[in-house]
Motif scaffolding. Structure first.
Motif, PDB file in Angstrom:
ATOM      1  N   LEU A 136       0.832  -1.202   0.000  1.00 33.12           N
ATOM      2  CA  LEU A 136       0.000   0.000   0.000  1.00 33.12           C
ATOM      3  C   LEU A 136       0.865   1.249   0.000  1.00 33.12           C
ATOM      4  CD1 LEU A 136      -2.479  -1.162   2.784  1.00 33.12           C
ATOM      5  CD2 LEU A 136      -2.728  -1.456   0.308  1.00 33.12           C
ATOM      6  N   ALA A 137       0.464   2.229  -0.802  1.00 38.70           N
ATOM      7  CA  ALA A 137       1.182   3.501  -0.884  1.00 38.70           C
ATOM      8  C   ALA A 137       0.157   4.627  -0.998  1.00 38.70           C
ATOM      9  CB  ALA A 137       2.132   3.515  -2.081  1.00 38.70           C
ATOM     10  N   SER A 138       0.636   5.845  -0.830  1.00 31.17           N
ATOM     11  CA  SER A 138      -0.224   7.036  -0.866  1.00 31.17           C
ATOM     12  C   SER A 138       0.159   7.936  -2.031  1.00 31.17           C
ATOM     13  CB  SER A 138      -0.075   7.854   0.429  1.00 31.17           C
ATOM     14  OG  SER A 138      -0.282   7.064   1.575  1.00 31.17           O
ATOM     15  N   VAL A 139      -0.845   8.463  -2.717  1.00 35.53           N
ATOM     16  CA  VAL A 139      -0.635   9.569  -3.647  1.00 35.53           C
ATOM     17  C   VAL A 139      -1.539  10.712  -3.200  1.00 35.53           C
ATOM     18  CG1 VAL A 139       0.074   8.166  -5.609  1.00 35.53           C
ATOM     19  CG2 VAL A 139      -2.355   8.691  -5.286  1.00 35.53           C
ATOM     20  N   LEU A 172      -4.015  -2.733  -8.048  1.00 31.08           N
ATOM     21  CA  LEU A 172      -5.299  -3.206  -7.552  1.00 31.08           C
ATOM     22  C   LEU A 172      -6.150  -1.986  -7.228  1.00 31.08           C
ATOM     23  CD1 LEU A 172      -6.485  -6.062  -6.828  1.00 31.08           C
ATOM     24  CD2 LEU A 172      -5.904  -5.521  -4.452  1.00 31.08           C
ATOM     25  N   PRO A 173      -7.360  -1.862  -7.802  1.00 29.89           N
ATOM     26  CA  PRO A 173      -8.222  -0.725  -7.467  1.00 29.89           C
ATOM     27  C   PRO A 173      -8.477  -0.657  -5.970  1.00 29.89           C
ATOM     28  CG  PRO A 173      -9.101  -1.923  -9.355  1.00 29.89           C
ATOM     29  CD  PRO A 173      -7.988  -2.755  -8.801  1.00 29.89           C
ATOM     30  N   PRO A 174      -8.614   0.550  -5.417  1.00 33.19           N
ATOM     31  CA  PRO A 174      -8.807   0.685  -3.967  1.00 33.19           C
ATOM     32  C   PRO A 174      -9.950  -0.155  -3.411  1.00 33.19           C
ATOM     33  CG  PRO A 174      -8.325   2.818  -4.918  1.00 33.19           C
ATOM     34  CD  PRO A 174      -8.461   1.865  -6.069  1.00 33.19           C
ATOM     35  N   MET A 175     -11.090  -0.217  -4.117  1.00 31.45           N
ATOM     36  CA  MET A 175     -12.215  -0.983  -3.599  1.00 31.45           C
ATOM     37  C   MET A 175     -11.894  -2.464  -3.530  1.00 31.45           C
ATOM     38  SD  MET A 175     -14.250   1.189  -2.584  1.00 31.45           S
ATOM     39  CE  MET A 175     -15.501   0.038  -2.040  1.00 31.45           C
ATOM     40  N   GLN A 176     -11.087  -2.978  -4.459  1.00 32.21           N
ATOM     41  CA  GLN A 176     -10.659  -4.369  -4.385  1.00 32.21           C
ATOM     42  C   GLN A 176      -9.696  -4.577  -3.229  1.00 32.21           C
ATOM     43  OE1 GLN A 176      -9.414  -6.369  -7.976  1.00 32.21           O
ATOM     44  NE2 GLN A 176     -10.879  -5.253  -9.241  1.00 32.21           N
ATOM     45  N   LEU A 212      -5.406   6.056  -2.198  1.00 33.00           N
ATOM     46  CA  LEU A 212      -4.694   4.802  -1.992  1.00 33.00           C
ATOM     47  C   LEU A 212      -4.220   4.226  -3.316  1.00 33.00           C
ATOM     48  CD1 LEU A 212      -3.927   2.620   0.138  1.00 33.00           C
ATOM     49  CD2 LEU A 212      -6.076   1.461  -0.474  1.00 33.00           C
ATOM     50  N   ARG A 213      -2.985   3.714  -3.314  1.00 37.09           N
ATOM     51  CA  ARG A 213      -2.450   2.942  -4.425  1.00 37.09           C
ATOM     52  C   ARG A 213      -2.027   1.587  -3.863  1.00 37.09           C
ATOM     53  NH1 ARG A 213      -4.869   6.103  -6.760  1.00 37.09           N
ATOM     54  NH2 ARG A 213      -4.225   7.558  -8.411  1.00 37.09           N
ATOM     55  N   ALA A 214      -2.636   0.539  -4.386  1.00 35.21           N
ATOM     56  CA  ALA A 214      -2.375  -0.809  -3.876  1.00 35.21           C
ATOM     57  C   ALA A 214      -1.895  -1.705  -5.010  1.00 35.21           C
ATOM     58  CB  ALA A 214      -3.637  -1.391  -3.245  1.00 35.21           C
ATOM     59  N   THR A 215      -0.993  -2.619  -4.677  1.00 34.78           N
ATOM     60  CA  THR A 215      -0.556  -3.625  -5.627  1.00 34.78           C
ATOM     61  C   THR A 215      -0.581  -4.986  -4.944  1.00 34.78           C
ATOM     62  OG1 THR A 215       1.779  -3.266  -5.039  1.00 34.78           O
ATOM     63  CG2 THR A 215       0.928  -2.050  -6.942  1.00 34.78           C
ATOM     64  N   ALA A 216      -0.830  -6.009  -5.736  1.00 29.18           N
ATOM     65  CA  ALA A 216      -0.782  -7.388  -5.266  1.00 29.18           C
ATOM     66  C   ALA A 216       0.060  -8.183  -6.252  1.00 29.18           C
ATOM     67  CB  ALA A 216      -2.188  -7.975  -5.165  1.00 29.18           C
ATOM     68  N   CYS A 220      -4.996   2.613   6.312  1.00 26.16           N
ATOM     69  CA  CYS A 220      -4.788   3.408   5.097  1.00 26.16           C
ATOM     70  C   CYS A 220      -4.713   4.898   5.426  1.00 26.16           C
ATOM     71  CB  CYS A 220      -5.902   3.141   4.096  1.00 26.16           C
ATOM     72  SG  CYS A 220      -5.908   1.459   3.433  1.00 26.16           S
ATOM     73  N   ARG A 221      -5.612   5.363   6.304  1.00 32.59           N
ATOM     74  CA  ARG A 221      -5.579   6.783   6.676  1.00 32.59           C
ATOM     75  C   ARG A 221      -4.295   7.125   7.444  1.00 32.59           C
ATOM     76  NH1 ARG A 221      -9.570   7.552  10.242  1.00 32.59           N
ATOM     77  NH2 ARG A 221     -10.611   5.550  10.041  1.00 32.59           N
ATOM     78  N   THR A 222      -3.833   6.181   8.267  1.00 28.88           N
ATOM     79  CA  THR A 222      -2.577   6.407   8.991  1.00 28.88           C
ATOM     80  C   THR A 222      -1.408   6.485   8.021  1.00 28.88           C
ATOM     81  OG1 THR A 222      -3.422   5.250  10.942  1.00 28.88           O
ATOM     82  CG2 THR A 222      -1.040   5.508  10.769  1.00 28.88           C
ATOM     83  N   LEU A 223      -1.392   5.606   7.032  1.00 30.36           N
ATOM     84  CA  LEU A 223      -0.333   5.637   6.017  1.00 30.36           C
ATOM     85  C   LEU A 223      -0.317   6.988   5.313  1.00 30.36           C
ATOM     86  CD1 LEU A 223       1.805   4.194   4.242  1.00 30.36           C
ATOM     87  CD2 LEU A 223      -0.094   3.453   2.770  1.00 30.36           C
ATOM     88  N   HIS A 224      -1.499   7.478   4.922  1.00 35.30           N
ATOM     89  CA  HIS A 224      -1.569   8.789   4.265  1.00 35.30           C
ATOM     90  C   HIS A 224      -1.037   9.885   5.188  1.00 35.30           C
ATOM     91  CE1 HIS A 224      -3.739   6.713   1.251  1.00 35.30           C
ATOM     92  NE2 HIS A 224      -4.953   6.829   1.747  1.00 35.30           N
TER      93      HIS A 224
END
Length: 279
Positions: free
Chosen positions: A46-49, A76-80, A67-71, A97-101
């Protein structure tokens, strides 16, 4: 109280808030020179933009975290990404996710601009009381004030049977100092009753309205009236989804307080190698 675990001390410039580590003891926080602080959890990276929000004078007054997510290396779209969290994990995942941001923003962004954070609709109905308390402890650990945070809520995703519960959640957030924004207003239908019920400090007008107004004279005439009505509800108006210079001018002519969109500034990582500020 903040802690910085020993194995992270040489990789993170800020402490990881204790409530987050309690929820995710096996989460791996790292610093990427290009993407800033990232975290691995639930098999996801998970990463933040951040996308800038500009006032009418063209100054950046806020940033919206996305949110930017990869698997396995694939986007991976945020909702997924949220669907990867079991129902009992959803609240904690939303908070992660909010903490990461927040960690990325507090580390790499300077100044006193506001941070817009999306809140998953399920958080508003799964947590029974004391909304904002846990995230408030996270803010305290980073010496951040709730007044600098705007929580975005998509009212269209809230069933009628839950409106009263969501109103109570919003009132709890507001009492703690958070700003409240209704997101995607007008994406399907303009539910003014919800605005009167929730009393948001900010309304974000959906991209569909400004896109249609660009090619529709009746909508161009109606847009200033909509902005005026929202102002009468004592809400700040942000027109999002600005894709062209014409849409930008239409939003300003309608009296919008702020604007957001790819034409003005694309979402970007706040890494140590990234130049910050307006484009």
């Amino acid at each position: 109280m903040s802690i910085l675990t020993e194995h992270l001390a040489d990789r993170l410039p800020v402490p990881i808030p204790l409530p987050t580590l309690e929820d995710w003891p096996n989460a791996e926080f790292l610093v990427d020179p290009a993407r800033g602080i990232t975290v691995k959890a639930l098999g996801l990276n998970l990463a933040s933009v951040f996308q800038p929000i500009f006032n009418a004078a063209g100054q950046v007054v806020a940033q919206e975290a996305l949110l930017r997510a990869t698997a396995r290396g694939r986007p991976l779209p945020p909702m997924q990404a949220f669907a990867s969290a079991a129902s009992q994990q959803l609240v904690a995942f939303d908070r992660l996710c909010r903490t990461l941001h927040l960690l990325n923003y507090a580390t790499f962004q300077h100044g006193d601009t506001r941070l817009f954070l999306n809140v998953h609709p399920q958080l508003l109905v799964q947590v029974e009381s004391r909304h904002g308390e846990a995230f408030g402890r996270i803010l305290d650990s980073l010496a951040w004030s709730p007044e600098r945070v705007v929580l975005e809520i998509t009212e269209d995703a809230i069933p009628d049977s839950r409106v009263g519960q969501v109103r109570a959640a919003i009132e709890s957030y507001r009492a703690r100092g958070y700003g409240i924004a209704i997101d995607d207003f007008g994406s399907r239908h303009a539910n003014l009753d919800r605005l009167w019920t929730f009393e948001p400090t900010i309304v974000k007008v959906d991209r569909e309205l400004i896109a249609r107004a660009e090619h529709s004279a009746p909508l161009r005439r109606a847009l200033p009236k909509l902005v005026e009505l929202l102002h009468e509800l004592e809400a700040e108006v942000i027109v999002e989804g600005i894709e062209t210079s014409t849409q930008h001018q239409l939003a300003l002519d309608a009296g919008a307080d702020a604007v957001q969109g790819f034409h003005l500034g694309e979402p970007r990582y706040f890494g140590s190698s990234t130049q910050l500020g307006a484009r």
